[in-house]
Design an enzyme around this catalytic site. Sequence first.
Site, short mmCIF file in Angstrom:
data_model
loop_
_atom_site.label_atom_id
_atom_site.label_comp_id
_atom_site.label_asym_id
_atom_site.label_seq_id
_atom_site.Cartn_x
_atom_site.Cartn_y
_atom_site.Cartn_z
N TYR A 94 -3.37 -0.20 -33.01
CA TYR A 94 -2.41 0.85 -32.68
C TYR A 94 -1.20 0.29 -31.92
O TYR A 94 -0.11 0.85 -31.99
CB TYR A 94 -3.06 1.92 -31.80
CG TYR A 94 -3.74 3.03 -32.56
CD1 TYR A 94 -4.74 2.75 -33.49
CD2 TYR A 94 -3.40 4.36 -32.34
CE1 TYR A 94 -5.37 3.78 -34.18
CE2 TYR A 94 -4.03 5.39 -33.02
CZ TYR A 94 -5.00 5.10 -33.93
OH TYR A 94 -5.63 6.11 -34.60
N LYS A 152 -16.31 -5.28 -36.86
CA LYS A 152 -16.30 -5.81 -38.23
C LYS A 152 -16.30 -7.33 -38.11
O LYS A 152 -15.42 -8.03 -38.64
CB LYS A 152 -15.07 -5.26 -38.98
CG LYS A 152 -15.04 -5.53 -40.47
CD LYS A 152 -16.08 -4.76 -41.27
CE LYS A 152 -16.09 -5.25 -42.71
NZ LYS A 152 -17.18 -4.65 -43.51
N ASP A 161 -18.65 -0.23 -41.21
CA ASP A 161 -18.99 0.48 -42.45
C ASP A 161 -20.41 1.03 -42.39
O ASP A 161 -20.69 2.17 -42.77
CB ASP A 161 -18.76 -0.40 -43.70
CG ASP A 161 -19.35 -1.80 -43.57
OD1 ASP A 161 -19.82 -2.17 -42.47
OD2 ASP A 161 -19.35 -2.52 -44.59
N ASP A 182 -11.17 5.96 -33.74
CA ASP A 182 -10.44 7.11 -34.28
C ASP A 182 -11.19 7.68 -35.47
O ASP A 182 -11.43 8.89 -35.56
CB ASP A 182 -9.03 6.67 -34.70
CG ASP A 182 -8.24 7.81 -35.33
OD1 ASP A 182 -8.23 8.91 -34.74
OD2 ASP A 182 -7.65 7.60 -36.40
N ASP A 191 -13.90 11.29 -35.62
CA ASP A 191 -13.74 12.45 -36.51
C ASP A 191 -15.02 12.68 -37.30
O ASP A 191 -15.47 13.81 -37.47
CB ASP A 191 -12.59 12.24 -37.52
CG ASP A 191 -11.26 12.80 -37.02
OD1 ASP A 191 -11.04 12.82 -35.79
OD2 ASP A 191 -10.43 13.20 -37.87
C1 IPM Z 1 -6.74 11.18 -32.17
C2 IPM Z 1 -5.58 11.38 -33.11
C3 IPM Z 1 -4.46 10.44 -32.71
C4 IPM Z 1 -4.97 9.02 -32.84
C5 IPM Z 1 -3.14 10.64 -33.49
C6 IPM Z 1 -2.66 12.07 -33.43
C7 IPM Z 1 -2.08 9.71 -33.01
O1 IPM Z 1 -5.98 11.19 -34.43
O2 IPM Z 1 -6.56 11.41 -30.96
O3 IPM Z 1 -7.82 10.81 -32.63
O4 IPM Z 1 -4.91 8.45 -33.93
O5 IPM Z 1 -5.42 8.48 -31.84
MG MG Z 2 -8.06 10.89 -34.65
#
Ligand code: IPM
Ligand code: MG
Length: 359
Positions: free
Chosen positions: A142, A192, A224, A248, A252
């Site tokens: 990032y 990884k 993975d 990240d 999710d």
């Molecule tokens: C998160 C989001 C952010 C990230 C984006 C909105 C920049 O996806 O907080 O997980 O990638 O960190």
């Molecule tokens: Mg995210």
Amino acid sequence: MTTYRITLLPGDGIGPEITAVARQLLEVVSHRHGFSLVFDEQPIGGAAIDACGEPLPASTLAACKAGDAVLLAAIGSPRFDALPRSQRPETGLLGLRAGLQLFANLRPVTIIPALADASSLRPEVIEGVDLMVVRELTGGIYFGQPKGRIEADGHVRAFNTMVYSDHEIDRIARVGFDLAMQRGRRLCSVDKANVLDVSQLWRDRVTAMSSDYPSVELSHMYVDNAAMQLVRAPKQFDVLLTGNLFGDILSDEAAMLTGSIGMLPSASLGSEGPGLFEPVHGSAPDIAGQDKANPMAMVLSAAMMLRVGLKQEEAAAALESAVDRALANGYRTGDLMADGCTQLGCRAMGEQLLAALEA
Ligand code: IPM
Ligand code: MG
């Protein structure tokens, strides 16, 4: 009476709607538990681009630094997708994380019993899941240099750099080990290392630190495989420790174990200064302004702020049980709707949460 200064960042999309709900609940719960909150609302993301021409105005960052904690809803809007990266909403959020040096992002995933059926996985697979994703937040690909886009020999090339230094790995690994000590004493470090040099260093440093924590059972997993194991057998995890990009993605995925990403809070912490508390979900531009959003991840983020940021454990627990109770009473937002439940909009869900808090 103790007073805390909360910098409130509603941001974009559904942000303002869910912020209004959280603020109302915070006002009630603080009053009830004998402290007071002063809110300083500031623009960030697309809202700040509209108001001030940039996604993280210096005044917003300064306000965040001056307060006791930051509560952020969500940023991002497709309206800004065509802008250069430095002027996009996401850059504001990354700037805030870097500006407050919030290197540790904690994303707890627990299953709320009333929502066991909301998951796309079978109830017996997710029942009892209680894990924490510890994501490094201010380094890795990032932020790595060099990065950019160049044109040469008639071709366009774009690149980013995944880079970690020993001290960056050590400080996030320590957070992971410390949390494992407070929880189930199992730490799974995700990398990884079979392909990436940066991951091999990550693995070496985490392994070296494990001698400081003899009672924590350390394992390593390739990213993975971790993605697969999270949906195959999520109960095997206690603390998942990983870098910025893998964290990240995996957070999710882990969020969906609960049935909706609309339920998950997060905390971002540095070694000093105010923490940042925000839902894991985004700004959901497709439903923004329609009173359809699920405010619960925001309310649970407010609870995390009370517990972790302000050390107000009882008030935090009160907010969390209000969420449990509203769900147990059969109230659902659209993302969680199930047979026999009552579907509510964001505002009406806020009222039910308030009623549950006062009950
Ligand atoms: C998160 C989001 C952010 C990230 C984006 C909105 C920049 O996806 O907080 O997980 O990638 O960190
Ligand atoms: Mg995210």
